[in-house]
Design an enzyme around this catalytic site. Sequence first.
Site, PDB file in Angstrom:
ATOM      1  N   GLU A 136       1.173   6.219  -0.861  1.00 45.28           N
ATOM      2  CA  GLU A 136      -0.061   5.475  -1.137  1.00 45.28           C
ATOM      3  C   GLU A 136      -1.140   6.328  -1.770  1.00 45.28           C
ATOM      4  OE1 GLU A 136       1.750   5.032   1.563  1.00 45.28           O
ATOM      5  OE2 GLU A 136       2.153   2.889   1.660  1.00 45.28           O
ATOM      6  N   HIS A 146       0.175  -3.324  12.338  1.00 50.47           N
ATOM      7  CA  HIS A 146       0.392  -4.052  11.084  1.00 50.47           C
ATOM      8  C   HIS A 146      -0.418  -5.336  10.962  1.00 50.47           C
ATOM      9  CE1 HIS A 146       4.094  -1.607  11.077  1.00 50.47           C
ATOM     10  NE2 HIS A 146       4.227  -1.879   9.808  1.00 50.47           N
TER      11      HIS A 146
END
Lengths: 342, 342, 321, 321
Positions: D56, D125
Amino acid sequence: MHPLPYPDRERALWIYRQMVRIREFEERVKRTFTEHPGMIRGHTHLGDGAEATIVGAIAAIRPDDYVLATYRCHGYLIALGSSPRAMMAEIYGKATGLSHGLAGSMHLADPEHQFLGTSGIVGQGIPHATGVALAIQVRGSDQVVLCFFGDGAAKQGAFHESLNIASLWKLPVVYILENNLYQAVTRVEMEDANAAAGEPLSTKARAYSMPGVTIDGTDPIAVLTTVANAVERARRGEGPTLIESVFYRFSAHGNIIVPPPVPLHFEEHEALTIYQCADEYEQWRQRDPIPRFRAWLGGIGVSEDELVAIESAAREEMDDAVRFALESPWPEPDILQRYVYA
Amino acid sequence: MHPLPYPDRERALWIYRQMVRIREFEERVKRTFTEHPGMIRGHTHLGDGAEATIVGAIAAIRPDDYVLATYRCHGYLIALGSSPRAMMAEIYGKATGLSHGLAGSMHLADPEHQFLGTSGIVGQGIPHATGVALAIQVRGSDQVVLCFFGDGAAKQGAFHESLNIASLWKLPVVYILENNLYQAVTRVEMEDANAAAGEPLSTKARAYSMPGVTIDGTDPIAVLTTVANAVERARRGEGPTLIESVFYRFSAHGNIIVPPPVPLHFEEHEALTIYQCADEYEQWRQRDPIPRFRAWLGGIGVSEDELVAIESAAREEMDDAVRFALESPWPEPDILQRYVYA
Amino acid sequence: MTREIPYIQAIMEAITEEMQRDPNVIFYGQEQAVSDEDPMVVAFGRKRVRPTPISETAEIGMAVGAAMVGLRPVVELLMTDFILVALDQVVNEAARVYFKTAGRVKVPIVLKAGYGFAAGWSVQHANCWYNLFMGVPGLKVVVPSTPADAKGLMKAAIRDDNPVVYLHNYMLTLVPGPVPDGDVEVPIGVADVKRSGRDVTVIATGWMVQRSLEAADLLAQEGIDVEVVDPRSLAPLDLDTLVASVEKTRRVVLVDQAPRHASASALIAAEIAERAFGALTTPPRLVTALDTSVPYSKPLEDAVIPSVERIVQAIREVVQA
Amino acid sequence: MTREIPYIQAIMEAITEEMQRDPNVIFYGQEQAVSDEDPMVVAFGRKRVRPTPISETAEIGMAVGAAMVGLRPVVELLMTDFILVALDQVVNEAARVYFKTAGRVKVPIVLKAGYGFAAGWSVQHANCWYNLFMGVPGLKVVVPSTPADAKGLMKAAIRDDNPVVYLHNYMLTLVPGPVPDGDVEVPIGVADVKRSGRDVTVIATGWMVQRSLEAADLLAQEGIDVEVVDPRSLAPLDLDTLVASVEKTRRVVLVDQAPRHASASALIAAEIAERAFGALTTPPRLVTALDTSVPYSKPLEDAVIPSVERIVQAIREVVQA
Ligand SMILES: Cc1ncc(C[n+]2csc(CCOP(=O)(O)OP(=O)(O)O)c2C)c(N)n1
Ligand SMILES: Cc1ncc(C[n+]2csc(CCOP(=O)(O)OP(=O)(O)O)c2C)c(N)n1
Ligand SMILES: [Mg+2]
Ligand SMILES: [Mg+2]
């Protein structure tokens, strides 16, 4: 040393001129702390000792190629043709600075001269440079990007992630790991597993199936030759290279870190203040890239007069930059809101 | 295959029993999506195909050593002796689960059996395992840590930063890179520069001046032997090793990702659904670690009866775990505030 | 008995004393302990005190792991800005372990980080990032404003069984103040009335406490009696003390070194608006940094950060409304 | 003319149309474009559409770099939680370039990320992280709640010269809604009254808009007339529209999927308390997730996230206060 004609005499003199201009600029930045206390704030990092690497590498690229570097950024801009006046004014926080005083020493940027800027957060400029290379590839041009960063930065995740992608996608970027043997005050063998094992830092290239090479970063022609090869490889679409350029910085990592009103200044290099290794420091001083390259130029027949002319021009130019910055007005607060959103 | 007596017959049967228990457990997890729809929510990842790596590695450690892994975690706990009832109950979100239903499949943890847990964020468990090794070193004990993660995770900055420090400080940790050839739906050569260049992923160890080795992850004894060497090295204080264990997962990366009320299920492996490589899939199926190891055990004289007994015991145990989980009560909301602060 | 010592010394004393007390406490970070003469190295040796590479994700993540098995790491992160490269480790790892494991694994770590260095450190190094941390269940966040709080909160943070983000304001680094002798903890989650007053409550943290106290002194000359309350800990937040003060003075000004929507003050203002609405005679008033980045040049930086003058002006307006 | 299409399709249509319109737009991310039959690959080729490693920091950082020289990258980040490993690139790199360079370098990037997957995705998440982004000067943050907004805001985001964090709520993924044909942008920074009413203003974003509208329908049967306003963009925030609504109804309930101090609602409540204090007859009321992590088990998750019932109850209390 290296045989002529590569680079030719004119190019060699250009290199010397840039090296001297950088050194003169940096010396004035450093002297500002004593000659004009309070004028420079925050944290300033000097590149004295890095001139051969900076200029040798930039000598290897075309005017339409790009350069990105770190907070230790003054030298690149000078070699790329930025105005020392606007640079010094930025470092002094003046309205005439490159960013009108919004940025300061750590964040010089000059897109008109292909210098896209820096991150003050270690390692984080590496993906930026890699992204510029991606843009070049998407557009199908044959430009390249030089990406400079420190030995310490190579221990940041951003380094690892970027080099893997650049190799995988064969992006036109040349990574120049400036190993000045110190991560701020920490010696490289205390923080780098390759260094601790006595291996070069260019070994890291293996993890990315990328060519890796280590060079003497005090010799601008060694740098130029190596970078030129990597640049040509990148231009041909064959992908990135990791070049470890080994040299030494002669000043401390940066000026001391204290809040106002304590006056700022530069201490001696950490080899002297922390590690008591005067020997190490002195040995590297002997390899100062500027006198060495000067001697080499003498050897190929450049006259003392010519060299002195370059040097005094640089001194004058940088004195003028200081004067300009001192005399420039402060920025007005109305610019604060102007540059929040584009 | 491998000559006895390493491991001895009993140890070999222990390995087989754990491999079968893991497979039986995973099959029941997978069947839950059709047999008890809605009982498993969110994202579940199966380790079918990884049994030889999981069990071979865990066979190489002592009861006081530690293990950390990823969201694809069921197998480690089973091999370490966790209760399949409490595991399945956690996966079903029941009060009797390891974490009373707070965590789910991705976050099984069982510190009583030395399994310190997982991160669902790729790569982020690697520094945790490294930190456990640091604690061991600070305390001066001779324990070791096994740190499992995927091929994809090796492209995350956390991997790079951790391995450098572990090597530099000679921490007692063994890194087991489970190369199952896929990062979710992406093939490893599409995301890893070593793989794209045809080099093993253990090449990455070079960047850390650390031993790196690639092994057949479908053979538990190859895994055991290699991990045992690395563990002994770590115990002696000589530092970490990177072991790339190559195998294949037989199920899709995870169940499909959709919001309610769409029912969840597992699709076929990506080789079939995306890449149309039935060949690849079939070839790896031939190398399924469980029948292969079963045949090897036959070869060293383990009787069919003994093997069948192991298999039916595992089936019964895992049927019981499902029943237990189904019948268990749901947790009460009062536990929500109980575990915010210690 | 008390001694006058600077803020930074108070912090380091607390760490040193806790390391003497508890062999499980370790200390590491970049540019720490590089020399053999370093006092921490001399006192505790190279196992417990270490310099690290520039690897924040590993530095924080390793602290999480070491804490899982019983150590109590204190990580020196230099600037809070540097945590951003590793934020996951703080807010989605350290803070979640206790919950995910239903209390079976604890993560007693202290992340020591300076912030708010409004001294020419410019865009990327002078920020206040408490908003990244204070909304995360499981995390504690402290922001001492005096040497005594700095020492007492560091002791409490090291002894706490949760991950604690310990944010010290760089502008206070050398500011001296009385610190009690001996082993004095300042409990996390207890606000402190730094000056009591009747007319208006000022809620401020860190460096802004000092500026608010200066503003209060100036306003006292005008007959305005300002109460200054320092939450000291942003998570958990001692709303009872804050609300009690507002219920007494019926007016509140919140002073913050961050821009409005990155401020702790806006969150506190929302709480007060909900809990003390009836008591308020005027709207809760925010005095924050301008909604722009922290610039390098001194006159620009001065314009961005709340000055004593801006604080005085806002208080005056609120009291006279 | 309009068509009924699902939220996620609206998003992908916008990206596809913008890529057709502007060759500078590129799209990449993990698990994207892996097959040669992928429609994006077929339409735009492998230079402009790429799968990435799990990196990322590089993914976002490269977008910043590519944007510096004129591309307009759209990065698929899957879940907002995954941005945490690279937060520096968003909030201290992308958002600062324009300021640091005094406008000489722009960073037009779109970071597409799902959030709030309260469907058993559990602790790490299922979070809502808007508080990480909305206080950062230079960053834009959008949170569409309908397919039409999703499409129009994606177009606006791609055309915007600033970094835009585009947060789509996973719970809305398959929800259908009318989307106007043709090239319709929804401007960033303009709130939308999703239901107009007289008695109370409900401010909600994302999935909570749907739940708030359901609550409004239920309350209509009791004669309570609820106005539901969706800010749609959290930065910049259209305070004028929000304040105007509150000045009309004189009551406000703020519904948020995040815990209190991670909520956008608390920041909005502070703004409203300051700007519309005089208009309010009751305290601004927050209805947020419980101050705990998002748990896995369904009954626990249901207890944490604001339900229609909790919203109804809060509105009723506020109206009847
Ligand atoms: C992520 C991050 N961590 C720490 C710092 C503080 N810091 C600034 S420069 C520096 C040392 C960098 O060393 P190196 O990469 O070798 O570059 P050099 O300064 O030697 O040129 C450190 C630790 C930072 N700016 N960013
Ligand atoms: C930081 C982060 N990025 C992306 C994801 C989404 N994700 C979950 S698993 C996965 C693939 C991991 O592949 P690998 O590391 O090879 O492990 P495997 O699943 O094959 O065991 C991805 C991309 C994530 N959880 N965390
Ligand atoms: Mg260095
Ligand atoms: Mg994999």
